[in-house]
Design a protein around this motif. Structure first.
Motif, PDB file in Angstrom:
ATOM      1  N   GLU A 134      35.575  97.551  45.027  1.00  0.00           N
ATOM      2  CA  GLU A 134      37.029  97.683  45.174  1.00  0.00           C
ATOM      3  C   GLU A 134      37.602  98.308  43.910  1.00  0.00           C
TER       4      GLU A 134
ATOM      5  N   SER B 276      36.009  91.522  47.241  1.00  0.00           N
ATOM      6  CA  SER B 276      36.743  91.234  48.481  1.00  0.00           C
ATOM      7  C   SER B 276      35.666  90.983  49.533  1.00  0.00           C
TER       8      SER B 276
ATOM      9  N   GLN C 260      35.159  92.573  52.075  1.00  0.00           N
ATOM     10  CA  GLN C 260      35.264  93.776  52.892  1.00  0.00           C
ATOM     11  C   GLN C 260      34.092  93.962  53.862  1.00  0.00           C
TER      12      GLN C 260
ATOM     13  N   LYS D 158      33.749  91.164  56.524  1.00  0.00           N
ATOM     14  CA  LYS D 158      34.716  91.135  57.627  1.00  0.00           C
ATOM     15  C   LYS D 158      34.416  92.272  58.603  1.00  0.00           C
TER      16      LYS D 158
ATOM     17  N   ARG E 149      37.497  89.937  40.285  1.00  0.00           N
ATOM     18  CA  ARG E 149      37.410  91.309  39.774  1.00  0.00           C
ATOM     19  C   ARG E 149      37.428  91.283  38.255  1.00  0.00           C
TER      20      ARG E 149
ATOM     21  N   GLN F 283      43.345  86.154  48.371  1.00  0.00           N
ATOM     22  CA  GLN F 283      43.849  87.142  49.332  1.00  0.00           C
ATOM     23  C   GLN F 283      44.011  86.512  50.709  1.00  0.00           C
TER      24      GLN F 283
ATOM     25  N   HIS G 179      38.659 102.164  49.264  1.00  0.00           N
ATOM     26  CA  HIS G 179      37.223 101.926  49.147  1.00  0.00           C
ATOM     27  C   HIS G 179      36.530 102.845  50.139  1.00  0.00           C
TER      28      HIS G 179
ATOM     29  N   GLY H  35      47.115  95.946  50.934  1.00  0.00           N
ATOM     30  CA  GLY H  35      46.787  97.219  51.547  1.00  0.00           C
ATOM     31  C   GLY H  35      45.560  97.078  52.411  1.00  0.00           C
ATOM     32  N   GLY H  36      45.352  98.082  53.222  1.00  0.00           N
ATOM     33  CA  GLY H  36      44.181  98.068  54.086  1.00  0.00           C
ATOM     34  C   GLY H  36      44.039  99.406  54.762  1.00  0.00           C
TER      35      GLY H  36
ATOM     36  N   ARG I  94      39.013 101.547  59.643  1.00  0.00           N
ATOM     37  CA  ARG I  94      37.718 101.781  58.980  1.00  0.00           C
ATOM     38  C   ARG I  94      36.905 102.855  59.701  1.00  0.00           C
TER      39      ARG I  94
ATOM     40  N   GLY J  38      41.847  96.635  59.156  1.00  0.00           N
ATOM     41  CA  GLY J  38      42.378  95.371  58.631  1.00  0.00           C
ATOM     42  C   GLY J  38      43.207  95.594  57.397  1.00  0.00           C
ATOM     43  N   ILE J  39      43.463  94.506  56.728  1.00  0.00           N
ATOM     44  CA  ILE J  39      44.351  94.546  55.560  1.00  0.00           C
ATOM     45  C   ILE J  39      44.136  93.277  54.755  1.00  0.00           C
ATOM     46  N   ALA J  40      44.537  93.294  53.499  1.00  0.00           N
ATOM     47  CA  ALA J  40      44.538  92.070  52.689  1.00  0.00           C
ATOM     48  C   ALA J  40      45.813  92.047  51.856  1.00  0.00           C
TER      49      ALA J  40
HETATM   50  N1  ASP Z   1      39.325  94.987  50.944  1.00  0.00           N
HETATM   51  C1  ASP Z   1      40.608  95.569  50.646  1.00  0.00           C
HETATM   52  C2  ASP Z   1      41.121  95.025  49.324  1.00  0.00           C
HETATM   53  O1  ASP Z   1      40.704  93.975  48.900  1.00  0.00           O
HETATM   54  C3  ASP Z   1      41.620  95.301  51.680  1.00  0.00           C
HETATM   55  C4  ASP Z   1      41.278  95.917  52.980  1.00  0.00           C
HETATM   56  O2  ASP Z   1      40.937  97.105  53.008  1.00  0.00           O
HETATM   57  O3  ASP Z   1      41.420  95.220  53.989  1.00  0.00           O
HETATM   58  O4  ASP Z   1      41.996  95.616  48.720  1.00  0.00           O
END
Ligand code: ASP
Length: 704
Positions: free
Chosen positions: A188, A210, A212, A215, A234, A248, A463, A500-501, A504, A545-547
């Motif tokens: 990330e 994350s 990521q 999920k 991080r 998150q 990412h 943000g998210g 994918r 998705g999003i976080a």
């Molecule tokens: N994994 C991303 C982040 O932690 C969020 C996402 O793309 O859902 O920023």
């Protein structure tokens, strides 16, 4: 006393008058009136006044007299209405008090390191809150700091926010599923925290930046809707309002598109902010990344105030003003803001001597062009260089009226213009008080670039699992890569990114292409993400998705200055925990067990046996990069300083008083008063500082 019949302190009201009650909690404050002692008894529900009166309960006298703040006690007594005129309106129970008939000290407390009480015992008395105490001391005694009602309120609200998130996502069919904490690197953009494995010597787990990849794997597993309130780790450079570990609200869903995420997250955000009594209007506006940069110079524009950028390059295409001419010929641009009706505050002197000469250069700009509208005309130090047509067009384009102030930035680089004008926009808004309080402006920022340039190639903006807007690109064409947009979105509020998210990549071939574009070899891909790429080969569904950063969202809802105020046991600004003193050194024995003593065949670990170079430590602490060639000179200076320190230590008595930069009004000890440095008067105090930008020099940007 058993606690089964205990009443919450904060619940008592005049209707309870006459009741015999038992209460327990902590002594918040005390007032000794000789015959009578008044105490504020505090539990989680609030505070109630308890009266120990020798005439009514003589046997309580000794115990009550021994009470001190923060003793944990239980009392029994009768609730009575207070005498008229003695009510305390700052307490919710302020119309009543308990006349004690019994008192048990459950546990005494040592003298406190700081005041915890936040409520005066008499009406109108305001006590200083946590802000009056040094933060490291608060964190060292965090268990006491958290006893404050204001701090407890933060965590009660945080709990309510999290509860709403869980209830809402459950309503929408999301399942809460946990993912591993000991895992493999999930990129990330930060460094990983590594955990050595004892059973696999020389091998490491990474703590997740994350969840990521997990999920996404859960989508491939067919769960369709997942969420988790999850800790992420991080290892980043120290920055205000960042924590090495943070929480998150992380979610992912299959068979969806961007609109699904916008609708879901808007409703979720509205419900979370409602916990703080904040109503957010829906739908949230949207802005592309390009528009955000063009109009606010930031990918997280603060929409609480105007000062939108006005594009002015074309006005000056054929100008005679040499500076603009050169910049535009070099492919640069000119943008500005109209600060409406502020010419009284932004005088010529302020604009020229503060903004143009000092503030703008400190923001990274070469200079600033300013104009004021007075008597229907433009006035400034350079307006005579503009033609009449240019002046008219400026007035028209900026919608400039009497009393307005125009501030323009011109530079050969678009990035410099937007960045400097963006910072200037915030500076002016703050200085002039243009940012309304209690206003919340949510915004979706969309259509981010997929990649951003690095010195030698490109890197992912988000990412590498983010879907591009098209898949027919050549992964070896840098310009083409930089022109790609992503299907990413950020949720921004008041100039802060809440989360943000993205939609994918679910196609293995596209994922490979993106990895290739990032310069990863097939071996890199297999080593880092082999398990994931393989999973994409088994019917991965389209998903996204999003976080959201829970700490940040909570801090914004509660209006706290720092995210540390909504985290029970945060690290301080140096990523250190003053309470547990983590991180801490470990024994050689532990290192040996983990196979770390001879890692990679070296006999000693750097810094273990051989001492680290002090210069590296100093350089790290001061945030000043040291060039190799300077090292020996710095070593010599440090050695000299050490010798000087030794000499000073050797001086018998108190030694010479030191010089002070400012007048010290409270000398520490008589006879050791420091004298004001003569350099203060002569202005030479900072004569050794590198003069970088006019009268300014750069210092580390780590202070909040
Ligand atoms: N994994 C991303 C982040 O932690 C969020 C996402 O793309 O859902 O920023």
């Amino acid at each position: 006393m058993n606690f089964q019949n205990r009443v919450p302190c904060g619940s008592l009201r005049p209707v309870d008058a006459g009741r015999m009650v038992q209460a327990a909690g902590w002594v918040d404050a005390l007032r000794d009136h000789g015959e009578v002692i008044f105490a504020h008894l505090r539990d989680r529900s609030g505070i109630v006044q308890v009266v120990f009166d020798w005439n009514r309960a003589p046997r309580l006298r000794e115990t009550a007299r021994g009470l001190k703040e923060e003793f944990c006690v239980a009392v029994a007594g009768t609730v009575v209405e207070r005498m008229p005129g003695t009510e305390n309106p700052s307490l919710e129970t302020g119309d009543v008090e308990i006349i004690a008939t019994d008192l048990t000290v459950l546990n005494p407390a040592k003298t406190l390191p700081f005041l915890i009480s936040e409520k005066g015992m008499t009406a109108g008395v305001e006590l200083a809150g946590p802000g009056a105490v040094a933060e490291d001391l608060r964190l060292q005694y965090r268990y006491l700091d958290l006893r404050r009602p204001s701090m407890q309120d933060h965590f009660i609200k945080r709990h309510r926010i999290v509860k709403r998130v869980r209830d809402f996502l459950d309503e929408r069919g999301f399942l809460e599923i946990e993912t591993p904490v000991l895992t493999k690197s999930t990129p990330e953009g930060a460094r990983d925290y590594l955990v050595p494995s004892r059973v696999h010597p020389g091998h490491f787990y990474a703590l997740p930046q994350s969840p990521q990849l997990f999920k996404q794997l859960l989508m491939i597993s067919g769960f369709e809707r997942y969420f988790q309130i999850v800790r992420c780790f991080r290892d980043e450079d120290l920055r205000p309002n960042r924590q090495p570990e943070f929480t998150q609200i992380d979610l992912e869903a299959s068979f969806i598109d961007e609109e699904f995420i916008y609708e879901l997250m808007e409703e979720l955000t509205v419900r979370m902010f409602a916990v703080g009594g904040i109503e957010l209007p829906r739908p949230f506006p949207r802005m592309t990344y390009r528009e955000a940069m063009d109009t606010a110079g930031s990918d997280r524009p603060d929409l609480r105030f105007g000062l939108r950028f006005v594009e002015a390059t074309d006005i000056f295409r054929n100008t005679n003003y040499a500076i603009f001419q050169k910049i535009i010929q070099a492919g640069g641009c000119v943008k500005g803001i109209n600060v409406k009706g502020q010419s009284d505050v932004l005088s010529k002197n302020v604009l020229q001597n503060e903004y143009a000469k000092q503030i703008v250069p400190s923001l990274g700009g070469m200079g600033m062009t300013w104009m004021r509208v007075a008597g229907g005309n433009l006035e400034s130090n350079i307006v005579q260089f503009f033609s009449e047509a240019e002046r008219q067009e400026i007035l028209r384009r900026f919608e400039a009226e009497e009393g307005d102030v125009l501030m323009l930035i011109a530079d050969p680089s678009y990035a410099v213009v937007t960045s400097v004008l963006g910072k200037l926009r915030l500076h002016v808004a703050e200085r002039l008080g243009l940012i309304p309080s209690n206003t919340y402006c949510p915004l979706w920022v969309t259509e981010f670039p997929l990649f951003e340039p690095t010195e030698d190639w490109v890197t992912s903006c988000h990412h590498p699992f983010t879907a591009p807007d098209r898949v027919d690109f050549d992964p070896r064409n840098r310009d083409e890569l930089l022109s790609l947009r992503s299907r990413a979105y950020d949720l921004v509020m008041n100039g802060e990114e809440l989360g943000g998210g993205s939609i994918r990549i679910h196609d293995k071939k596209v994922q490979h292409k993106v990895f290739e574009a990032l310069g990863l070899t097939p071996e890199d891909i297999a080593g880092k993400f082999g398990f994931f790429v393989q999973a994409l080969e088994y019917g991965a569904p389209p998903h996204g998705g999003i976080a959201l950063g829970l700490d940040r969202v909570t801090a914004m809802i509660l209006g706290t200055a720092s995210i540390r105020d909504v985290i029970a046991f945060p690290k301080n600004r140096s990523a250190y925990c003053p309470l547990t003193q983590a991180p801490a050194p470990v024994t050689r024995q532990q290192l040996a067990e983990l196979g770390l003593l001879n890692l990679g065949g070296e006999t000693v670990l750097p810094g273990m046996e051989k001492e680290g170079d002090i210069i590296d430590t100093l350089s790290w602490v001061s945030r000043i990069g040291v060039v190799e060639s300077e090292r020996s000179a710095i070593h010599a200076a440090v050695r000299q300083a050490e010798r000087l320190a030794e000499k000073i230590q050797a001086i018998p008595g108190d030694g010479e008083p030191l010089f002070a930069v400012i007048d010290i009004t409270q000398p520490p000890r008589p006879g050791t008063e420091a004298r004001i440095s003569p350099f203060v008067q002569s202005g030479e105090l900072l004569k050794n500082a590198p003069a970088l930008k006019g009268d300014y020099f750069k210092v580390a940007n780590i202070l909040e």
